[in-house]
Design an enzyme around this catalytic site. Sequence first.
Site, PDB file in Angstrom:
ATOM      1  N   THR A 290       0.863  -1.189   0.000  1.00 43.21           N
ATOM      2  CA  THR A 290       0.000   0.000   0.000  1.00 43.21           C
ATOM      3  C   THR A 290       0.893   1.229   0.000  1.00 43.21           C
ATOM      4  O   THR A 290       1.672   1.432   0.926  1.00 43.21           O
ATOM      5  CB  THR A 290      -0.904  -0.021   1.237  1.00 43.21           C
ATOM      6  OG1 THR A 290      -1.612  -1.250   1.231  1.00 43.21           O
ATOM      7  CG2 THR A 290      -1.892   1.126   1.224  1.00 43.21           C
TER       8      THR A 290
ATOM      9  N   LYS B   4      -3.074   2.381   9.916  1.00 40.87           N
ATOM     10  CA  LYS B   4      -2.031   3.041   9.127  1.00 40.87           C
ATOM     11  C   LYS B   4      -2.632   3.737   7.905  1.00 40.87           C
ATOM     12  O   LYS B   4      -2.298   4.884   7.591  1.00 40.87           O
ATOM     13  CB  LYS B   4      -1.023   1.963   8.693  1.00 40.87           C
ATOM     14  CG  LYS B   4       0.201   2.472   7.996  1.00 40.87           C
ATOM     15  CD  LYS B   4       1.165   1.328   7.736  1.00 40.87           C
ATOM     16  CE  LYS B   4       0.671   0.461   6.606  1.00 40.87           C
ATOM     17  NZ  LYS B   4       1.638   0.043   5.643  1.00 40.87           N
TER      18      LYS B   4
ATOM     19  N   CYS C 220      -3.166  -2.598   8.899  1.00 43.34           N
ATOM     20  CA  CYS C 220      -3.598  -1.827   7.723  1.00 43.34           C
ATOM     21  C   CYS C 220      -4.527  -0.664   8.040  1.00 43.34           C
ATOM     22  O   CYS C 220      -4.201   0.484   7.737  1.00 43.34           O
ATOM     23  CB  CYS C 220      -4.269  -2.759   6.724  1.00 43.34           C
ATOM     24  SG  CYS C 220      -3.221  -4.134   6.261  1.00 43.34           S
TER      25      CYS C 220
ATOM     26  N   GLY D  87      -8.318  -2.513  14.388  1.00 45.67           N
ATOM     27  CA  GLY D  87      -6.860  -2.400  14.470  1.00 45.67           C
ATOM     28  C   GLY D  87      -6.200  -3.188  13.360  1.00 45.67           C
ATOM     29  O   GLY D  87      -6.773  -3.374  12.291  1.00 45.67           O
TER      30      GLY D  87
HETATM   31  C1  UGA Z   1      -7.861  -5.018   5.958  1.00 42.85           C
HETATM   32  C2  UGA Z   1      -8.901  -5.024   4.834  1.00 42.85           C
HETATM   33  O1  UGA Z   1     -10.085  -5.683   5.273  1.00 42.85           O
HETATM   34  C3  UGA Z   1      -8.354  -5.752   3.597  1.00 42.85           C
HETATM   35  O2  UGA Z   1      -9.290  -5.687   2.540  1.00 42.85           O
HETATM   36  C4  UGA Z   1      -7.056  -5.063   3.168  1.00 42.85           C
HETATM   37  O3  UGA Z   1      -6.465  -5.707   2.044  1.00 42.85           O
HETATM   38  C5  UGA Z   1      -6.069  -5.107   4.329  1.00 42.85           C
HETATM   39  O4  UGA Z   1      -6.652  -4.433   5.470  1.00 42.85           O
HETATM   40  C6  UGA Z   1      -4.791  -4.438   3.876  1.00 42.85           C
HETATM   41  O5  UGA Z   1      -4.836  -3.241   3.599  1.00 42.85           O
HETATM   42  O6  UGA Z   1      -3.785  -5.118   3.668  1.00 42.85           O
HETATM   43  P1  UGA Z   1      -7.008  -6.790   7.791  1.00 42.85           P
HETATM   44  O7  UGA Z   1      -6.066  -5.739   8.273  1.00 42.85           O
HETATM   45  O8  UGA Z   1      -6.494  -8.176   7.610  1.00 42.85           O
HETATM   46  O9  UGA Z   1      -7.639  -6.371   6.356  1.00 42.85           O
HETATM   47  O10 UGA Z   1      -8.179  -6.833   8.854  1.00 42.85           O
HETATM   48  P2  UGA Z   1      -9.787  -6.766   8.778  1.00 42.85           P
HETATM   49  O11 UGA Z   1     -10.346  -8.108   8.636  1.00 42.85           O
HETATM   50  O12 UGA Z   1     -10.197  -5.724   7.830  1.00 42.85           O
HETATM   51  O13 UGA Z   1     -10.096  -6.255  10.272  1.00 42.85           O
HETATM   52  C7  UGA Z   1      -9.626  -4.973  10.698  1.00 42.85           C
HETATM   53  C8  UGA Z   1     -10.104  -4.690  12.099  1.00 42.85           C
HETATM   54  O14 UGA Z   1     -11.512  -4.489  12.130  1.00 42.85           O
HETATM   55  C9  UGA Z   1      -9.833  -5.826  13.081  1.00 42.85           C
HETATM   56  O15 UGA Z   1      -9.410  -5.279  14.314  1.00 42.85           O
HETATM   57  C10 UGA Z   1     -11.190  -6.509  13.205  1.00 42.85           C
HETATM   58  O16 UGA Z   1     -11.367  -7.186  14.409  1.00 42.85           O
HETATM   59  C11 UGA Z   1     -12.120  -5.326  13.097  1.00 42.85           C
HETATM   60  N1  UGA Z   1     -13.485  -5.682  12.655  1.00 42.85           N
HETATM   61  C12 UGA Z   1     -13.715  -6.195  11.426  1.00 42.85           C
HETATM   62  C13 UGA Z   1     -14.558  -5.438  13.520  1.00 42.85           C
HETATM   63  O17 UGA Z   1     -14.362  -4.951  14.659  1.00 42.85           O
HETATM   64  N2  UGA Z   1     -15.818  -5.727  13.097  1.00 42.85           N
HETATM   65  C14 UGA Z   1     -16.070  -6.243  11.862  1.00 42.85           C
HETATM   66  O18 UGA Z   1     -17.265  -6.461  11.520  1.00 42.85           O
HETATM   67  C15 UGA Z   1     -14.994  -6.481  11.003  1.00 42.85           C
END
Ligand code: UGA
Length: 468
Positions: A127, A264, A261, A258
């Site tokens: 990114t 940041k 990704c 958190g």
């Molecule tokens: C995120 C994006 O979802 C991806 O599409 C993207 O490619 C990635 O960042 C990146 O830029 O590389 P990721 O960091 O693996 O993916 O995590 P997520 O699954 O998005 O979760 C992010 C945060 O949101 C976590 O703390 C998770 O627990 C929280 N979350 C997610 C919630 O609190 N509620 C939800 O319904 C979904």
Amino acid sequence: MSTVHRHHIAVIGTGYVGLTAGACLASLGHRVVCADMDPDKVERLTRGEIPILEESLPELVREGLDSGLLTFVLGAEKAICDAETVFVCVGTPMSPDGDLDMTAVDAVADEIRDLLPHGCALVTKSTVPVGTAARLTRRLDRPDVAVVSNPEFLREGTSVHDFLHPDRVVVGADDREAAERVAALYATLDAPMVITDAASAELIKYAANCFLAVKLSYVNVIAELCERVGADVGQVATAMGKDHRIGGAFLRPGPGWGGSCLPKDTRAMLRTAETADVDFQLLRAAIDVNIHQRERIADKIARLCGTDSATPLDGVRIGVLGLTFKAGTDDMRDSPAVALAGALARLGAELVAYDPVLTVGGTPAAPVPDVTVVDDPYEAGKGAACLVLCTEWPEFRDLDWNLMAKALDRPLVVDTRNHLDPEALRAAGIAWHGVGVRPVTGLAGDPVTGTADSPVTEQRPAAVPQPG
Ligand code: UGA
């Protein structure tokens, strides 16, 4: 799976993105050489040892190594010699002043500038800030090499699945023909292809991640509101999500968002907006809400089991279930669990935590600030005035709550993900406090009444939609 044309690909950097991209592109039939500058890592990867917890990745790397389509080498130079496409997948961490640290990307560009095969494409998959393709084009000063943006949308924990079943593939370059060549690498995937200019591709990545962050902050505020007015966020989110314009994914309230990704990328996007003289108040508010969410939960815990002093949890032992930023990963970068633990420590609490992936042979894998990590969930609960669930590991649902009730000093669980079955806890005499729902307390069968936070009620939270 077969491809029309077997491309020769180099991947520089074998972190989450690089390793997944390399292994997946090899599984699509391309010949992929992955480079890293850490000799130990290269050796381990060559033996098929994967340094991160990522579903299906070990099997895919093993397949690639066995077929000979995937190899690992030390240093970018060896990887690129006959590559048609060079993916840059090195880290872009946040620097202390809030800008993205592009040192690694720039160092790779400088290192390979004169070695890139004639006519190849240099693709950014890390990114990177909007304008990076234009900047790298100038920095390379190689008119025969196209710089292409191909952002990745994979989620940690499901990265292989996300790579092979994307909602869309985005490829951007100011040289359309080069973008089409890179897009052809994904020809065998059944996914919509977005071919655009470089700046748009770079912005799509940020716009998507920031929208997800806004959506999560929105639902976390709705959860707070639900607590105040006696509504149930599970029901609210489920009904909202049924509107296809909104969608049910990313509507689970929690301890804040958190990971490596979203925190940041939201900050980097604010920086981009600032530089472009755009006041992105909405995004700033989403970040503030996220900080508030952790503090709000810490205050709630203090209210439930603390005193009125400035450090209401002074000497109070709190057990924590889960430290990774979400389930399915061993990544603790910008974990809300760690932030919440920090907020509780500032209120004076003594924290003891258990996470199923953070102990190796019974020893904590790495120290966590303010927290004693133990290798048994009941040990985390032992003598605690409150047990706080921070990460939605499935196995936490199956804990023996009668055993936990005996271990706890006070039968109180704060479930920051609405992950547990409140009735199972109530049957064991444990009070359950979720997020955006009424608490469930009192012994099973007791007549119940109450209001949010110190009350007793029969109500069970409705299931909240899962991410799609
Ligand atoms: C995120 C994006 O979802 C991806 O599409 C993207 O490619 C990635 O960042 C990146 O830029 O590389 P990721 O960091 O693996 O993916 O995590 P997520 O699954 O998005 O979760 C992010 C945060 O949101 C976590 O703390 C998770 O627990 C929280 N979350 C997610 C919630 O609190 N509620 C939800 O319904 C979904």
